[in-house]
Design a protein around this motif. Sequence first.
Motif, PDB file in Angstrom:
ATOM      1  N   MET A   1     -13.142   0.192  17.185  1.00  0.00           N
ATOM      2  CA  MET A   1     -12.929   0.734  18.094  1.00  0.00           C
ATOM      3  C   MET A   1     -11.392  -0.396  18.883  1.00  0.00           C
ATOM      4  N   MET A   2     -10.232   0.008  19.803  1.00  0.00           N
ATOM      5  CA  MET A   2      -9.353  -0.455  19.568  1.00  0.00           C
ATOM      6  C   MET A   2      -8.574   0.409  21.072  1.00  0.00           C
ATOM      7  N   SER A   3      -9.179  -0.505  22.391  1.00  0.00           N
ATOM      8  CA  SER A   3      -7.913   0.111  23.232  1.00  0.00           C
ATOM      9  C   SER A   3      -7.278  -0.784  23.753  1.00  0.00           C
ATOM     10  N   SER A   4      -6.600  -0.282  24.363  1.00  0.00           N
ATOM     11  CA  SER A   4      -5.541  -1.181  25.738  1.00  0.00           C
ATOM     12  C   SER A   4      -5.195  -0.923  26.678  1.00  0.00           C
ATOM     13  N   SER A   5      -4.291  -1.919  27.825  1.00  0.00           N
ATOM     14  CA  SER A   5      -4.988  -1.766  28.635  1.00  0.00           C
ATOM     15  C   SER A   5      -4.015  -2.435  29.653  1.00  0.00           C
ATOM     16  N   THR A   6      -3.466  -2.805  30.786  1.00  0.00           N
ATOM     17  CA  THR A   6      -3.268  -4.048  31.850  1.00  0.00           C
ATOM     18  C   THR A   6      -3.877  -3.984  32.849  1.00  0.00           C
ATOM     19  N   PHE A   7      -4.216  -5.863  32.845  1.00  0.00           N
ATOM     20  CA  PHE A   7      -5.074  -7.027  33.882  1.00  0.00           C
ATOM     21  C   PHE A   7      -3.867  -7.515  34.483  1.00  0.00           C
ATOM     22  N   PHE A   8      -4.795  -7.611  35.910  1.00  0.00           N
ATOM     23  CA  PHE A   8      -4.222  -8.907  37.150  1.00  0.00           C
ATOM     24  C   PHE A   8      -5.297  -9.578  36.686  1.00  0.00           C
ATOM     25  N   ARG A  74      -6.661  -6.353  23.642  1.00  0.00           N
ATOM     26  CA  ARG A  74      -7.139  -5.655  22.645  1.00  0.00           C
ATOM     27  C   ARG A  74      -8.587  -6.095  22.779  1.00  0.00           C
ATOM     28  N   ILE A  75      -9.852  -4.524  22.114  1.00  0.00           N
ATOM     29  CA  ILE A  75     -10.661  -4.604  22.061  1.00  0.00           C
ATOM     30  C   ILE A  75     -11.166  -4.452  20.356  1.00  0.00           C
ATOM     31  N   LEU A  76     -11.625  -5.977  20.037  1.00  0.00           N
ATOM     32  CA  LEU A  76     -11.558  -5.644  18.569  1.00  0.00           C
ATOM     33  C   LEU A  76     -13.065  -5.779  18.157  1.00  0.00           C
ATOM     34  N   GLU A  77     -13.756  -5.420  18.548  1.00  0.00           N
ATOM     35  CA  GLU A  77     -15.480  -5.523  18.266  1.00  0.00           C
ATOM     36  C   GLU A  77     -16.004  -5.397  19.411  1.00  0.00           C
ATOM     37  N   PRO A  78     -17.228  -5.147  19.558  1.00  0.00           N
ATOM     38  CA  PRO A  78     -18.896  -5.879  20.547  1.00  0.00           C
ATOM     39  C   PRO A  78     -18.179  -7.214  21.069  1.00  0.00           C
ATOM     40  N   GLY A  79     -18.021  -7.146  22.333  1.00  0.00           N
ATOM     41  CA  GLY A  79     -18.018  -8.559  22.670  1.00  0.00           C
ATOM     42  C   GLY A  79     -16.705  -9.662  22.192  1.00  0.00           C
ATOM     43  N   MET A  80     -15.333  -8.812  21.758  1.00  0.00           N
ATOM     44  CA  MET A  80     -14.687  -9.633  21.021  1.00  0.00           C
ATOM     45  C   MET A  80     -13.387  -8.828  21.141  1.00  0.00           C
ATOM     46  N   ARG A 227     -18.690 -12.191   4.390  1.00  0.00           N
ATOM     47  CA  ARG A 227     -18.094 -13.048   3.926  1.00  0.00           C
ATOM     48  C   ARG A 227     -17.298 -13.005   3.059  1.00  0.00           C
ATOM     49  N   ILE A 228     -17.101 -11.753   2.262  1.00  0.00           N
ATOM     50  CA  ILE A 228     -16.414 -11.012   1.228  1.00  0.00           C
ATOM     51  C   ILE A 228     -14.965 -10.513   2.143  1.00  0.00           C
ATOM     52  N   ASN A 229     -14.662 -11.206   1.367  1.00  0.00           N
ATOM     53  CA  ASN A 229     -12.601 -11.952   2.201  1.00  0.00           C
ATOM     54  C   ASN A 229     -12.113 -10.535   1.977  1.00  0.00           C
ATOM     55  N   LYS A 230     -12.536  -9.510   1.392  1.00  0.00           N
ATOM     56  CA  LYS A 230     -11.196  -7.974   1.352  1.00  0.00           C
ATOM     57  C   LYS A 230     -12.286  -7.246   2.270  1.00  0.00           C
ATOM     58  N   LYS A 231     -12.968  -8.089   2.194  1.00  0.00           N
ATOM     59  CA  LYS A 231     -13.821  -6.308   3.652  1.00  0.00           C
ATOM     60  C   LYS A 231     -13.118  -7.524   4.843  1.00  0.00           C
ATOM     61  N   LEU A 232     -12.812  -8.302   5.354  1.00  0.00           N
ATOM     62  CA  LEU A 232     -12.782  -8.972   6.714  1.00  0.00           C
ATOM     63  C   LEU A 232     -11.312  -8.555   7.434  1.00  0.00           C
ATOM     64  N   LYS A 233     -11.214  -7.916   8.513  1.00  0.00           N
ATOM     65  CA  LYS A 233     -10.275  -7.547   9.389  1.00  0.00           C
ATOM     66  C   LYS A 233      -9.073  -8.617   9.327  1.00  0.00           C
ATOM     67  N   VAL A 242      -5.292 -15.113  23.819  1.00  0.00           N
ATOM     68  CA  VAL A 242      -6.341 -15.479  23.773  1.00  0.00           C
ATOM     69  C   VAL A 242      -7.631 -15.048  23.310  1.00  0.00           C
ATOM     70  N   LEU A 243      -8.203 -15.592  22.615  1.00  0.00           N
ATOM     71  CA  LEU A 243      -9.457 -14.646  21.322  1.00  0.00           C
ATOM     72  C   LEU A 243     -10.691 -15.052  22.343  1.00  0.00           C
ATOM     73  N   ILE A 244     -11.250 -14.164  22.239  1.00  0.00           N
ATOM     74  CA  ILE A 244     -13.256 -14.417  23.134  1.00  0.00           C
ATOM     75  C   ILE A 244     -13.463 -13.480  21.725  1.00  0.00           C
ATOM     76  N   PHE A 245     -14.858 -14.361  21.448  1.00  0.00           N
ATOM     77  CA  PHE A 245     -15.729 -14.000  20.778  1.00  0.00           C
ATOM     78  C   PHE A 245     -17.386 -14.109  21.231  1.00  0.00           C
ATOM     79  N   GLY A 246     -17.863 -12.864  21.837  1.00  0.00           N
ATOM     80  CA  GLY A 246     -19.698 -13.968  22.204  1.00  0.00           C
ATOM     81  C   GLY A 246     -19.896 -12.302  21.854  1.00  0.00           C
ATOM     82  N   GLY A 247     -21.584 -12.706  22.425  1.00  0.00           N
ATOM     83  CA  GLY A 247     -22.536 -11.556  22.689  1.00  0.00           C
ATOM     84  C   GLY A 247     -22.673 -11.276  20.778  1.00  0.00           C
TER      85      GLY A 247
END
Length: 286
Positions: A1-8, A74-80, A227-233, A242-247
């Motif tokens: 899922m991907m979405s976009s917005s703005t924030f302060f 951009r929301i990349l994954e749950p927690g990412m 770990r399969i490179n062809k399946k990576l996004k 700034v990239l954040i991934f947790g949860g």
Amino acid sequence: MMSSSTFFSPAMKNLSCQRIITPPAFGDAFDVRLRRHITFAKRVDKPFSLIYSDKYKVPNSVCESTPSKLSTYRILEPGMILLEKYVSIKDQIDIIYECEKWAKSGFFNHCDHQNGAKCKVMNMCFGRNWDPNTGYKERYRSDGSEPPPIPYELVSLVKAAVQDAQAILKDLPSMHPDICSVNYYPANGFLHLHQDRDESSDSLRRGLPVVSISIGECATFLYGDTRINKKLKRIFLYSGDVLIFGGKSRLIYHRVKQISQYTSPVQLVTEFGLRNDRLSLTFRQF
């Protein structure tokens, strides 16, 4: 899922530029231009600089006029999540200047692996000592010194980014960074597929997020639950992102496939003299 917005991000305008630590003067710093492949935590014998010439000077108060700003995400994954252009040019210059002081003092090392894998990346750490072969096992660096503390300006920046991300990702845990791994990528640099899993079992169990700041040239970043490179996004990490991934995404597989030259912000190159390379600062809580 991907979405976009703005924030302060109100926390950003309060960043201070006070310098609270100074690297010791070592005589055995290295020159990245030698492109030698050496064992991690060893040095070569010439100075290393992130900028082209000493004629480029940084004001003492580079962050004082950093404006508050809007940023997209951009929301990349749950927690990412990717916070695009989150770090201002002035703050990027401040970060480069901080890393430059330590680079000139010999704190960056090649991070080749014991199995012979080469990634052509140089690394230094704030907060805790880490290397790709022993993780956090060794408290002291090869020269007997401890890593310098994380500059408090960076801690404030990372916490602000996590708080802004939490306003979008409700299940993202908070974190207090006590580790900062700084990677320097030359034009031909890359990073092998891996997981960030050297932290404590408690940190991993709680899914405390990893926060990565990109500066300089654009990186092609691959990620996924396999770990399969062809399946990576694939996404592109630009200067100031700034990239954040947790949860649920805390142990996601990821790699830096390549660096795209001549993609740095013009100001970093023409006004500050940054080389056509890339810096990434990755923060974790042990």
